[in-house]
Design a protein around this motif. Structure first.
Motif, PDB file in Angstrom:
ATOM      1  N   ASP A  30      42.571  48.720  37.706  1.00  0.00           N
ATOM      2  CA  ASP A  30      43.505  48.498  38.812  1.00  0.00           C
ATOM      3  C   ASP A  30      44.340  47.298  38.388  1.00  0.00           C
ATOM      4  OD1 ASP A  30      42.507  50.510  40.463  1.00  0.00           O
ATOM      5  OD2 ASP A  30      41.035  49.172  41.367  1.00  0.00           O
ATOM      6  N   TYR A  31      45.666  47.441  38.465  1.00  0.00           N
ATOM      7  CA  TYR A  31      46.502  46.332  38.004  1.00  0.00           C
ATOM      8  C   TYR A  31      47.578  45.999  39.019  1.00  0.00           C
ATOM      9  CZ  TYR A  31      50.567  49.186  36.703  1.00  0.00           C
ATOM     10  OH  TYR A  31      51.665  49.995  36.732  1.00  0.00           O
ATOM     11  N   SER A  32      48.062  44.773  38.902  1.00  0.00           N
ATOM     12  CA  SER A  32      49.203  44.340  39.701  1.00  0.00           C
ATOM     13  C   SER A  32      50.090  43.476  38.822  1.00  0.00           C
ATOM     14  CB  SER A  32      48.746  43.561  40.941  1.00  0.00           C
ATOM     15  OG  SER A  32      48.126  42.352  40.555  1.00  0.00           O
ATOM     16  N   ALA A  33      51.352  43.392  39.211  1.00  0.00           N
ATOM     17  CA  ALA A  33      52.325  42.590  38.472  1.00  0.00           C
ATOM     18  C   ALA A  33      53.087  41.722  39.454  1.00  0.00           C
ATOM     19  CB  ALA A  33      53.288  43.493  37.709  1.00  0.00           C
ATOM     20  N   THR A  34      53.268  40.470  39.104  1.00  0.00           N
ATOM     21  CA  THR A  34      54.031  39.522  39.912  1.00  0.00           C
ATOM     22  C   THR A  34      55.165  38.981  39.056  1.00  0.00           C
ATOM     23  OG1 THR A  34      52.020  38.877  41.095  1.00  0.00           O
ATOM     24  CG2 THR A  34      53.907  37.382  41.246  1.00  0.00           C
ATOM     25  N   ILE A  35      56.381  39.114  39.534  1.00  0.00           N
ATOM     26  CA  ILE A  35      57.540  38.611  38.810  1.00  0.00           C
ATOM     27  C   ILE A  35      57.631  37.103  39.031  1.00  0.00           C
ATOM     28  CG2 ILE A  35      60.051  38.725  38.582  1.00  0.00           C
ATOM     29  CD1 ILE A  35      59.774  41.648  39.651  1.00  0.00           C
ATOM     30  N   LEU A  36      57.762  36.361  37.952  1.00  0.00           N
ATOM     31  CA  LEU A  36      57.830  34.897  38.014  1.00  0.00           C
ATOM     32  C   LEU A  36      59.275  34.445  37.855  1.00  0.00           C
ATOM     33  CD1 LEU A  36      54.798  34.145  35.673  1.00  0.00           C
ATOM     34  CD2 LEU A  36      54.810  34.313  38.180  1.00  0.00           C
ATOM     35  N   CYS A  37      59.734  33.645  38.785  1.00  0.00           N
ATOM     36  CA  CYS A  37      61.116  33.156  38.775  1.00  0.00           C
ATOM     37  C   CYS A  37      61.131  31.640  38.794  1.00  0.00           C
ATOM     38  CB  CYS A  37      61.878  33.676  39.993  1.00  0.00           C
ATOM     39  SG  CYS A  37      61.974  35.466  40.066  1.00  0.00           S
ATOM     40  N   ARG A  38      62.132  31.082  38.156  1.00  0.00           N
ATOM     41  CA  ARG A  38      62.377  29.641  38.208  1.00  0.00           C
ATOM     42  C   ARG A  38      63.879  29.472  38.382  1.00  0.00           C
ATOM     43  NH1 ARG A  38      60.226  27.719  33.452  1.00  0.00           N
ATOM     44  NH2 ARG A  38      58.185  27.859  34.427  1.00  0.00           N
ATOM     45  N   HIS A  39      64.251  28.956  39.519  1.00  0.00           N
ATOM     46  CA  HIS A  39      65.664  28.812  39.881  1.00  0.00           C
ATOM     47  C   HIS A  39      66.322  30.188  39.872  1.00  0.00           C
ATOM     48  CE1 HIS A  39      64.947  24.544  39.840  1.00  0.00           C
ATOM     49  NE2 HIS A  39      64.484  24.647  38.615  1.00  0.00           N
ATOM     50  N   ASP A  40      67.320  30.409  39.042  1.00  0.00           N
ATOM     51  CA  ASP A  40      68.010  31.708  39.051  1.00  0.00           C
ATOM     52  C   ASP A  40      67.623  32.581  37.856  1.00  0.00           C
ATOM     53  OD1 ASP A  40      69.205  30.131  37.152  1.00  0.00           O
ATOM     54  OD2 ASP A  40      71.255  30.672  37.689  1.00  0.00           O
ATOM     55  N   ARG A  41      66.488  32.288  37.247  1.00  0.00           N
ATOM     56  CA  ARG A  41      66.034  33.043  36.074  1.00  0.00           C
ATOM     57  C   ARG A  41      64.686  33.705  36.327  1.00  0.00           C
ATOM     58  NH1 ARG A  41      68.001  30.961  30.674  1.00  0.00           N
ATOM     59  NH2 ARG A  41      69.886  29.863  31.233  1.00  0.00           N
ATOM     60  N   ILE A  42      64.513  34.850  35.716  1.00  0.00           N
ATOM     61  CA  ILE A  42      63.200  35.500  35.675  1.00  0.00           C
ATOM     62  C   ILE A  42      62.538  35.011  34.398  1.00  0.00           C
ATOM     63  CG2 ILE A  42      61.954  37.677  35.597  1.00  0.00           C
ATOM     64  CD1 ILE A  42      64.436  38.965  36.944  1.00  0.00           C
ATOM     65  N   THR A  70      41.888  44.534  36.879  1.00  0.00           N
ATOM     66  CA  THR A  70      40.495  44.548  37.330  1.00  0.00           C
ATOM     67  C   THR A  70      39.862  45.834  36.820  1.00  0.00           C
ATOM     68  OG1 THR A  70      41.004  43.218  39.278  1.00  0.00           O
ATOM     69  CG2 THR A  70      38.941  44.468  39.311  1.00  0.00           C
ATOM     70  N   PHE A  71      38.818  45.681  36.030  1.00  0.00           N
ATOM     71  CA  PHE A  71      38.164  46.806  35.368  1.00  0.00           C
ATOM     72  C   PHE A  71      37.133  47.476  36.282  1.00  0.00           C
ATOM     73  CE2 PHE A  71      39.515  43.909  32.046  1.00  0.00           C
ATOM     74  CZ  PHE A  71      40.132  44.758  31.144  1.00  0.00           C
ATOM     75  N   ASP A  72      36.853  48.742  35.996  1.00  0.00           N
ATOM     76  CA  ASP A  72      35.806  49.468  36.720  1.00  0.00           C
ATOM     77  C   ASP A  72      34.451  48.811  36.447  1.00  0.00           C
ATOM     78  OD1 ASP A  72      34.252  51.275  34.498  1.00  0.00           O
ATOM     79  OD2 ASP A  72      36.377  51.076  33.988  1.00  0.00           O
ATOM     80  N   GLU A  73      33.468  49.120  37.286  1.00  0.00           N
ATOM     81  CA  GLU A  73      32.167  48.461  37.203  1.00  0.00           C
ATOM     82  C   GLU A  73      31.442  48.715  35.884  1.00  0.00           C
ATOM     83  OE1 GLU A  73      29.734  49.076  40.682  1.00  0.00           O
ATOM     84  OE2 GLU A  73      31.386  48.534  42.005  1.00  0.00           O
ATOM     85  N   MET A  74      31.544  49.929  35.343  1.00  0.00           N
ATOM     86  CA  MET A  74      30.822  50.232  34.107  1.00  0.00           C
ATOM     87  C   MET A  74      31.402  49.442  32.934  1.00  0.00           C
ATOM     88  SD  MET A  74      30.014  53.824  32.201  1.00  0.00           S
ATOM     89  CE  MET A  74      28.802  54.321  33.395  1.00  0.00           C
ATOM     90  N   TYR A  75      32.709  49.458  32.783  1.00  0.00           N
ATOM     91  CA  TYR A  75      33.319  48.714  31.678  1.00  0.00           C
ATOM     92  C   TYR A  75      33.146  47.209  31.894  1.00  0.00           C
ATOM     93  CZ  TYR A  75      36.415  47.517  27.861  1.00  0.00           C
ATOM     94  OH  TYR A  75      36.915  47.007  26.694  1.00  0.00           O
ATOM     95  N   SER A  76      33.208  46.756  33.141  1.00  0.00           N
ATOM     96  CA  SER A  76      32.992  45.339  33.445  1.00  0.00           C
ATOM     97  C   SER A  76      31.609  44.888  32.993  1.00  0.00           C
ATOM     98  CB  SER A  76      33.144  45.089  34.948  1.00  0.00           C
ATOM     99  OG  SER A  76      34.469  45.286  35.353  1.00  0.00           O
ATOM    100  N   ALA A  77      30.600  45.716  33.269  1.00  0.00           N
ATOM    101  CA  ALA A  77      29.233  45.384  32.856  1.00  0.00           C
ATOM    102  C   ALA A  77      29.140  45.297  31.336  1.00  0.00           C
ATOM    103  CB  ALA A  77      28.254  46.411  33.395  1.00  0.00           C
ATOM    104  N   SER A  78      29.835  46.190  30.654  1.00  0.00           N
ATOM    105  CA  SER A  78      29.847  46.167  29.195  1.00  0.00           C
ATOM    106  C   SER A  78      30.507  44.890  28.676  1.00  0.00           C
ATOM    107  CB  SER A  78      30.579  47.405  28.675  1.00  0.00           C
ATOM    108  OG  SER A  78      30.709  47.358  27.285  1.00  0.00           O
ATOM    109  N   LEU A  79      31.648  44.534  29.237  1.00  0.00           N
ATOM    110  CA  LEU A  79      32.317  43.289  28.834  1.00  0.00           C
ATOM    111  C   LEU A  79      31.413  42.085  29.075  1.00  0.00           C
ATOM    112  CD1 LEU A  79      35.935  43.829  30.232  1.00  0.00           C
ATOM    113  CD2 LEU A  79      35.288  43.634  27.817  1.00  0.00           C
TER     114      LEU A  79
END
Length: 137
Positions: free
Chosen positions: A14-26, A34-43
């Motif tokens: 599951d992912y999300s993206a947040t655009i970061l801005c400073r003054h008039d620039r991106i 966020t990983f699923d429970e099985m892969y998370s346990a492996s990590l």
């Protein structure tokens, strides 16, 4: 008679993206995975030093170096375009990781500097795996 082969995801993110801005620039985009429970346990099992509990700074660095950094070859599974022009995704900053006892999460920033033109602008951010082993949602 042959049957077509079909791949299915081995990792679910599951992912999300947040655009970061400073003054008039991106200045970048902050991604959270966020990983699923099985892969998370492996990590957690493969890259941490304790049987349970929060991640230590050493654990986070090991995750970054040994489990995350190789995704740079795939541009961190991220494509960014601005007004139809592809932006390079060749480096990331601010890597962080956390584990809540069930799921592992990564957070990192893809830096760039854009000065939007007057009028409409389009910033597209896509996370995906072309091999279909990781399912981004």
């Amino acid at each position: 008679m042959s049957v077509p082969a079909a791949a299915h995801p081995h990792v679910f993110i599951d992912y999300s993206a947040t655009i970061l801005c400073r003054h008039d620039r991106i200045v970048g985009v902050r991604l959270a995975w966020t990983f699923d429970e099985m892969y998370s346990a492996s990590l957690f099992h493969d890259y941490t030093s304790q049987p349970k509990g929060p991640l230590t700074p050493a654990d986070i660095e090991k995750l970054r170096k040994e489990a995350f950094q190789d995704s740079s070859e795939e541009h961190y599974f991220t494509d960014v375009t601005f007004n139809g022009k592809a932006l390079p995704v060749s480096q990331v900053t601010d890597f962080a990781a956390s584990y809540d006892g069930r799921k592992m999460s990564y957070r990192f920033t893809v830096p760039f500097a854009l000065e939007p033109a007057r009028g409409p602008n389009v910033l597209d951010i896509a996370s995906f795996d072309t091999e279909f082993y990781i399912d981004f949602e």
